[in-house]
Design an enzyme around this catalytic site. Structure first.
Site, PDB file in Angstrom:
ATOM      1  N   ASP A  46     -20.157  54.316 -37.020  1.00 51.23           N
ATOM      2  CA  ASP A  46     -18.861  53.854 -36.079  1.00 51.23           C
ATOM      3  C   ASP A  46     -19.043  52.738 -35.328  1.00 51.23           C
ATOM      4  O   ASP A  46     -18.200  52.356 -34.604  1.00 51.23           O
ATOM      5  CB  ASP A  46     -18.441  55.222 -35.532  1.00 51.23           C
ATOM      6  CG  ASP A  46     -19.430  55.839 -34.475  1.00 51.23           C
ATOM      7  OD1 ASP A  46     -20.269  55.320 -34.290  1.00 51.23           O
ATOM      8  OD2 ASP A  46     -18.822  56.761 -33.785  1.00 51.23           O
ATOM      9  N   SER A  47     -20.242  52.261 -35.337  1.00 49.30           N
ATOM     10  CA  SER A  47     -20.418  51.044 -34.460  1.00 49.30           C
ATOM     11  C   SER A  47     -19.537  49.855 -35.170  1.00 49.30           C
ATOM     12  O   SER A  47     -19.282  48.918 -34.593  1.00 49.30           O
ATOM     13  CB  SER A  47     -21.890  50.591 -34.485  1.00 49.30           C
ATOM     14  OG  SER A  47     -22.501  50.683 -35.671  1.00 49.30           O
ATOM     15  N   ASP A  85     -20.768  58.097 -40.785  1.00 46.51           N
ATOM     16  CA  ASP A  85     -20.926  58.433 -39.372  1.00 46.51           C
ATOM     17  C   ASP A  85     -19.320  58.959 -39.183  1.00 46.51           C
ATOM     18  O   ASP A  85     -18.190  58.449 -39.377  1.00 46.51           O
ATOM     19  CB  ASP A  85     -20.782  57.074 -38.468  1.00 46.51           C
ATOM     20  CG  ASP A  85     -21.551  57.488 -37.259  1.00 46.51           C
ATOM     21  OD1 ASP A  85     -21.850  58.702 -37.078  1.00 46.51           O
ATOM     22  OD2 ASP A  85     -21.963  56.555 -36.462  1.00 46.51           O
ATOM     23  N   LYS A 114     -22.963  61.788 -40.301  1.00 46.56           N
ATOM     24  CA  LYS A 114     -23.782  62.029 -39.057  1.00 46.56           C
ATOM     25  C   LYS A 114     -22.533  62.633 -37.970  1.00 46.56           C
ATOM     26  O   LYS A 114     -21.693  61.812 -38.035  1.00 46.56           O
ATOM     27  CB  LYS A 114     -24.540  60.636 -38.682  1.00 46.56           C
ATOM     28  CG  LYS A 114     -25.099  60.626 -37.347  1.00 46.56           C
ATOM     29  CD  LYS A 114     -25.647  59.439 -37.196  1.00 46.56           C
ATOM     30  CE  LYS A 114     -25.038  58.204 -36.759  1.00 46.56           C
ATOM     31  NZ  LYS A 114     -24.353  58.443 -35.514  1.00 46.56           N
ATOM     32  N   GLU A 116     -22.531  63.316 -33.606  1.00 42.71           N
ATOM     33  CA  GLU A 116     -23.161  63.060 -32.198  1.00 42.71           C
ATOM     34  C   GLU A 116     -23.096  64.619 -31.468  1.00 42.71           C
ATOM     35  O   GLU A 116     -22.087  65.138 -31.518  1.00 42.71           O
ATOM     36  CB  GLU A 116     -22.421  61.961 -31.453  1.00 42.71           C
ATOM     37  CG  GLU A 116     -22.320  60.740 -32.469  1.00 42.71           C
ATOM     38  CD  GLU A 116     -21.887  59.703 -31.266  1.00 42.71           C
ATOM     39  OE1 GLU A 116     -21.711  59.778 -30.160  1.00 42.71           O
ATOM     40  OE2 GLU A 116     -21.670  58.527 -31.713  1.00 42.71           O
ATOM     41  N   GLU A 183     -31.373  58.009 -29.830  1.00 40.40           N
ATOM     42  CA  GLU A 183     -30.917  56.945 -29.359  1.00 40.40           C
ATOM     43  C   GLU A 183     -31.198  56.757 -27.846  1.00 40.40           C
ATOM     44  O   GLU A 183     -30.816  57.380 -26.991  1.00 40.40           O
ATOM     45  CB  GLU A 183     -29.353  56.530 -29.714  1.00 40.40           C
ATOM     46  CG  GLU A 183     -28.896  55.153 -29.108  1.00 40.40           C
ATOM     47  CD  GLU A 183     -27.631  54.752 -29.939  1.00 40.40           C
ATOM     48  OE1 GLU A 183     -27.104  55.574 -30.648  1.00 40.40           O
ATOM     49  OE2 GLU A 183     -26.966  53.860 -29.396  1.00 40.40           O
TER      50      GLU A 183
HETATM   51  O1  KIV Z   1     -22.692  53.749 -35.153  1.00 39.19           O
HETATM   52  C1  KIV Z   1     -23.992  53.400 -35.516  1.00 39.19           C
HETATM   53  O2  KIV Z   1     -24.186  52.375 -35.800  1.00 39.19           O
HETATM   54  C2  KIV Z   1     -24.769  54.429 -34.961  1.00 39.19           C
HETATM   55  C3  KIV Z   1     -26.447  53.882 -35.185  1.00 39.19           C
HETATM   56  C4  KIV Z   1     -26.536  52.926 -33.867  1.00 39.19           C
HETATM   57  C5  KIV Z   1     -27.511  55.008 -35.078  1.00 39.19           C
HETATM   58  O3  KIV Z   1     -24.802  55.501 -34.646  1.00 39.19           O
END
Ligand code: KIV
Length: 270
Positions: A46-47, A85, A114, A116, A183
């Site tokens: 989600d980055s 994510d 994934k 959080e 992280e």
């Molecule tokens: O969104 C992302 O890129 C991440 C990584 C930094 C682990 O969660």
């Protein structure tokens, strides 16, 4: 023949001491390059909110954008494990919402999702796993909680925060998560967590003891402008792209591009 990385295969890598190499990707061509370079795990992070859409946090990105990026990545990848994510508020509201959205990521081609958090997401993660949706955890600096943290700060600094993180990691393992991203936490805590788990830890700003490493590719290859302590820059793409674009501008303005070899005659095939 390409042998696809599987969830059990990834867990075995920890057992055999083979480091797991991970990168983010958000589009077809970069995912293809990373897959051919034998990156083990590609995270459609989600980055994307930051590095694709220019937001200052990951909070604004939603399911429709993340599904579209996941689809593009999956169209390219033959070998790597693809993890999608789950964006902010795509799993927090209820187990039902989480199941629907995680299912959509698997339909788009991802092999896992994934999410959080620790205690707060245990029930949701457990339900997904029970329905056959592999889940990767994410502890430490979880960017969707940036406002609660008061910025992108180092986490697990106090004894109680360290205890909580170790307990969260154990609980995520116990409910069946196949891996956990750690992280921006002190290396010593990442080592304690890594040594206490059977599932692999993937570090980002968590030191060398993790079972694998992940970076946001635009940071690692020098496309983004930000410099972070935990990132090593392996290329200077910003410089390379700027050079190419300036040369193109110069040649178009001077009339030296396109030449005859870049142009078509009326009777040319195809
Ligand atoms: O969104 C992302 O890129 C991440 C990584 C930094 C682990 O969660």
């Amino acid at each position: 023949m390409v042998i696809k990385i599987t969830i059990p295969g990834l867990v075995k890598m920890k057992k055999s001491g083979k480091k797991i190499v991970c990168l983010t990707a958000y589009d077809y061509l970069t995912a293809q390059i990373f897959d051919r370079a034998e990156i083990d795990l590609i995270l459609v992070g989600d980055s994307a909110a930051n590095v694709i859409y220019g937001h200052s946090t990951t909070l604004p990105i939603g399911m429709s954008e993340m599904l579209s990026h996941t689809q593009a990545v999956c169209n390219a990848v033959k070998r790597a494990l693809v993890v999608a994510d789950m964006p902010f508020m795509s799993y927090q509201p209820s187990v039902d919402v989480a199941i629907k959205n995680a299912g959509d990521f698997l339909k788009a081609g991802a092999q896992a999702v994934k999410l959080e958090g620790g205690t707060a997401v245990l029930e949701i993660a457990e339900k997904l796993i029970k329905f056959g949706i592999p889940v990767m955890g994410h502890l430490g600096l979880t960017p969707q909680s940036v406002h609660a943290f008061g910025g992108y700060k180092l986490q697990a600094k106090t004894n109680s925060a360290q205890k909580q993180l170790i307990q969260d990691a154990k609980q995520l393992e116990n409910i069946g998560c196949f891996s956990i991203v750690l992280e921006k936490i002190p290396s010593s805590i990442a080592k304690t967590v890594t040594d206490s788990l059977k599932i692999p830890t993937i570090g980002i700003g968590a030191g060398p003891a993790c079972d694998g490493q992940i970076l946001v590719w635009q940071d690692m290859l020098g496309l983004s402008e930000i410099k972070l302590k935990f990132v090593k820059q392996y290329a200077d793409l910003r410089k390379i792209i700027t050079g190419g674009v300036k040369q193109y501008k110069k040649e178009v303005e001077q009339g030296t591009f396109p030449q005859k070899k870049h142009s078509f005659e009326i009777d040319e095939c195809p």
